[in-house]
Design a protein around this motif. Structure first.
Motif, PDB file in Angstrom:
ATOM      1  N   ARG A 175       5.929  33.220  43.681  1.00 41.27           N
ATOM      2  CA  ARG A 175       7.292  32.742  43.951  1.00 41.27           C
ATOM      3  C   ARG A 175       7.839  32.049  42.706  1.00 41.27           C
ATOM      4  NH1 ARG A 175       6.520  31.029  50.279  1.00 41.27           N
ATOM      5  NH2 ARG A 175       5.526  32.996  50.779  1.00 41.27           N
ATOM      6  N   LYS A 176       9.140  31.932  42.675  1.00 38.63           N
ATOM      7  CA  LYS A 176       9.814  31.387  41.505  1.00 38.63           C
ATOM      8  C   LYS A 176      10.640  30.173  41.924  1.00 38.63           C
ATOM      9  CE  LYS A 176      13.211  32.938  38.104  1.00 38.63           C
ATOM     10  NZ  LYS A 176      14.050  34.062  37.700  1.00 38.63           N
ATOM     11  N   THR A 177      10.666  29.142  41.088  1.00 41.72           N
ATOM     12  CA  THR A 177      11.494  27.968  41.339  1.00 41.72           C
ATOM     13  C   THR A 177      12.838  28.168  40.657  1.00 41.72           C
ATOM     14  OG1 THR A 177       9.563  26.539  41.454  1.00 41.72           O
ATOM     15  CG2 THR A 177      11.689  25.470  41.078  1.00 41.72           C
ATOM     16  N   VAL A 178      13.914  28.013  41.428  1.00 41.90           N
ATOM     17  CA  VAL A 178      15.275  28.193  40.923  1.00 41.90           C
ATOM     18  C   VAL A 178      16.137  27.022  41.394  1.00 41.90           C
ATOM     19  CG1 VAL A 178      15.054  30.720  40.914  1.00 41.90           C
ATOM     20  CG2 VAL A 178      16.039  29.569  42.901  1.00 41.90           C
ATOM     21  N   THR A 179      17.369  26.993  40.927  1.00 41.22           N
ATOM     22  CA  THR A 179      18.294  25.924  41.318  1.00 41.22           C
ATOM     23  C   THR A 179      19.306  26.448  42.322  1.00 41.22           C
ATOM     24  OG1 THR A 179      18.059  24.915  39.139  1.00 41.22           O
ATOM     25  CG2 THR A 179      19.957  24.241  40.460  1.00 41.22           C
ATOM     26  N   LEU A 180      19.385  25.772  43.467  1.00 45.29           N
ATOM     27  CA  LEU A 180      20.406  26.056  44.469  1.00 45.29           C
ATOM     28  C   LEU A 180      21.627  25.224  44.105  1.00 45.29           C
ATOM     29  CD1 LEU A 180      21.148  27.446  47.177  1.00 45.29           C
ATOM     30  CD2 LEU A 180      20.320  25.379  48.313  1.00 45.29           C
ATOM     31  N   ALA A 181      22.777  25.873  43.983  1.00 50.62           N
ATOM     32  CA  ALA A 181      24.003  25.210  43.547  1.00 50.62           C
ATOM     33  C   ALA A 181      24.466  24.141  44.526  1.00 50.62           C
ATOM     34  CB  ALA A 181      25.112  26.237  43.346  1.00 50.62           C
ATOM     35  N   GLN A 182      25.023  23.079  43.974  1.00 54.77           N
ATOM     36  CA  GLN A 182      25.604  22.017  44.794  1.00 54.77           C
ATOM     37  C   GLN A 182      26.660  22.611  45.718  1.00 54.77           C
ATOM     38  OE1 GLN A 182      27.286  18.813  42.537  1.00 54.77           O
ATOM     39  NE2 GLN A 182      28.352  17.972  44.296  1.00 54.77           N
ATOM     40  N   LEU A 234      20.075  35.127  48.949  1.00 52.20           N
ATOM     41  CA  LEU A 234      20.761  34.376  47.899  1.00 52.20           C
ATOM     42  C   LEU A 234      21.268  35.302  46.799  1.00 52.20           C
ATOM     43  CD1 LEU A 234      18.112  31.540  47.562  1.00 52.20           C
ATOM     44  CD2 LEU A 234      20.321  31.379  48.718  1.00 52.20           C
ATOM     45  N   VAL A 235      22.397  34.915  46.211  1.00 48.25           N
ATOM     46  CA  VAL A 235      22.959  35.628  45.056  1.00 48.25           C
ATOM     47  C   VAL A 235      22.807  34.744  43.829  1.00 48.25           C
ATOM     48  CG1 VAL A 235      24.610  36.935  46.434  1.00 48.25           C
ATOM     49  CG2 VAL A 235      25.300  34.769  45.443  1.00 48.25           C
ATOM     50  N   TYR A 236      22.778  35.384  42.668  1.00 46.46           N
ATOM     51  CA  TYR A 236      22.664  34.665  41.405  1.00 46.46           C
ATOM     52  C   TYR A 236      24.035  34.585  40.762  1.00 46.46           C
ATOM     53  CZ  TYR A 236      21.155  33.531  36.668  1.00 46.46           C
ATOM     54  OH  TYR A 236      20.987  32.932  35.448  1.00 46.46           O
ATOM     55  N   ASP A 237      24.436  33.372  40.395  1.00 48.26           N
ATOM     56  CA  ASP A 237      25.708  33.165  39.703  1.00 48.26           C
ATOM     57  C   ASP A 237      25.411  33.097  38.210  1.00 48.26           C
ATOM     58  OD1 ASP A 237      28.103  32.342  38.626  1.00 48.26           O
ATOM     59  OD2 ASP A 237      28.435  30.726  40.067  1.00 48.26           O
ATOM     60  N   ALA A 238      25.712  34.163  37.492  1.00 47.57           N
ATOM     61  CA  ALA A 238      25.390  34.253  36.070  1.00 47.57           C
ATOM     62  C   ALA A 238      26.189  33.265  35.222  1.00 47.57           C
ATOM     63  CB  ALA A 238      25.625  35.678  35.576  1.00 47.57           C
ATOM     64  N   LYS A 269      22.754  29.405  38.588  1.00 48.04           N
ATOM     65  CA  LYS A 269      22.273  28.858  39.859  1.00 48.04           C
ATOM     66  C   LYS A 269      22.425  29.885  40.978  1.00 48.04           C
ATOM     67  CE  LYS A 269      23.692  24.354  38.246  1.00 48.04           C
ATOM     68  NZ  LYS A 269      24.631  23.254  38.374  1.00 48.04           N
ATOM     69  N   TYR A 270      21.737  29.625  42.073  1.00 48.78           N
ATOM     70  CA  TYR A 270      21.781  30.526  43.224  1.00 48.78           C
ATOM     71  C   TYR A 270      22.693  29.969  44.305  1.00 48.78           C
ATOM     72  CZ  TYR A 270      18.147  33.446  41.289  1.00 48.78           C
ATOM     73  OH  TYR A 270      17.455  34.310  40.494  1.00 48.78           O
ATOM     74  N   LYS A 271      23.322  30.894  45.035  1.00 47.06           N
ATOM     75  CA  LYS A 271      24.219  30.531  46.129  1.00 47.06           C
ATOM     76  C   LYS A 271      23.912  31.417  47.330  1.00 47.06           C
ATOM     77  CE  LYS A 271      28.031  29.078  43.194  1.00 47.06           C
ATOM     78  NZ  LYS A 271      29.442  29.198  42.887  1.00 47.06           N
ATOM     79  N   LYS A 272      24.406  30.995  48.487  1.00 52.80           N
ATOM     80  CA  LYS A 272      24.214  31.748  49.729  1.00 52.80           C
ATOM     81  C   LYS A 272      24.951  33.080  49.646  1.00 52.80           C
ATOM     82  CE  LYS A 272      24.944  29.345  53.416  1.00 52.80           C
ATOM     83  NZ  LYS A 272      25.461  28.703  54.634  1.00 52.80           N
ATOM     84  N   TYR A 273      24.285  34.150  50.077  1.00 53.19           N
ATOM     85  CA  TYR A 273      24.905  35.472  50.137  1.00 53.19           C
ATOM     86  C   TYR A 273      25.811  35.551  51.348  1.00 53.19           C
ATOM     87  CZ  TYR A 273      25.293  40.458  51.207  1.00 53.19           C
ATOM     88  OH  TYR A 273      25.772  41.708  51.525  1.00 53.19           O
ATOM     89  N   ASP A 274      27.017  36.075  51.147  1.00 57.57           N
ATOM     90  CA  ASP A 274      27.970  36.253  52.235  1.00 57.57           C
ATOM     91  C   ASP A 274      28.386  37.715  52.272  1.00 57.57           C
ATOM     92  OD1 ASP A 274      29.923  36.142  54.175  1.00 57.57           O
ATOM     93  OD2 ASP A 274      31.239  34.784  53.072  1.00 57.57           O
ATOM     94  N   SER A 275      27.880  38.445  53.254  1.00 58.80           N
ATOM     95  CA  SER A 275      28.161  39.889  53.339  1.00 58.80           C
ATOM     96  C   SER A 275      29.601  40.191  53.704  1.00 58.80           C
ATOM     97  CB  SER A 275      27.219  40.552  54.356  1.00 58.80           C
ATOM     98  OG  SER A 275      27.453  40.017  55.641  1.00 58.80           O
ATOM     99  N   SER A 276      30.329  39.197  54.203  1.00 66.53           N
ATOM    100  CA  SER A 276      31.709  39.438  54.618  1.00 66.53           C
ATOM    101  C   SER A 276      32.707  39.344  53.458  1.00 66.53           C
ATOM    102  CB  SER A 276      32.114  38.456  55.717  1.00 66.53           C
ATOM    103  OG  SER A 276      32.107  37.137  55.216  1.00 66.53           O
ATOM    104  N   THR A 277      32.232  38.951  52.268  1.00 61.41           N
ATOM    105  CA  THR A 277      33.120  38.859  51.115  1.00 61.41           C
ATOM    106  C   THR A 277      33.286  40.244  50.493  1.00 61.41           C
ATOM    107  OG1 THR A 277      32.321  36.631  50.672  1.00 61.41           O
ATOM    108  CG2 THR A 277      33.500  37.741  48.884  1.00 61.41           C
TER     109      THR A 277
END
Length: 125
Positions: free
Chosen positions: A24-31, A41-45, A49-57
């Protein structure tokens, strides 16, 4: 003498990981994010940082990984939080949050990162 054995029974948290091929990898979850165990989770380049994935977007970013840390819920509403995510793994689709078996674009993208989400009747042992 009192019995000190604690029975966990059905309260024990199920692991979404069926097979893990890389650690497993340690990453940062965005504020501002609040997630549950198994959240896609999605990656914000732009921030790294990582954010919650929203399939409705419509036209939104596709998921890259899932949260698999020790806590059921993670609240990053006031500050960034370090979390554990999976890398190349087989994942139990019945336990993931945010991805359905008909979310083909998301499943295809996860597959590119070596994450195989299984919606068959496989059970973690």
């Amino acid at each position: 003498m009192k019995n000190r054995v604690k029975f966990y029974g059905e309260d024990k948290k199920k692991d979404i990981v069926l097979n893990e091929f890389f650690p497993r990898k340690t990453v940062t979850l965005a504020q501002g994010e609040v997630i549950k165990y198994g959240q896609a989770l999605v990656y914000d380049a732009t921030t790294g940082k990582y954010k919650k994935y929203d399939s409705s977007t419509p036209g939104g970013k596709l998921p890259k990984t899932f949260y698999v840390g020790a806590d059921e819920d993670v609240d990053a509403s006031t500050e960034d939080v370090k979390i554990q995510v999976v890398r190349a793994s087989d994942i139990d689709g019945k336990l993931v949050v945010g991805v359905a078996d008909t979310d083909y674009a998301a499943l295809d993208n996860l597959d590119k990162y070596g994450i195989n989400v299984r919606f068959d009747n496989i059970e973690a042992k």
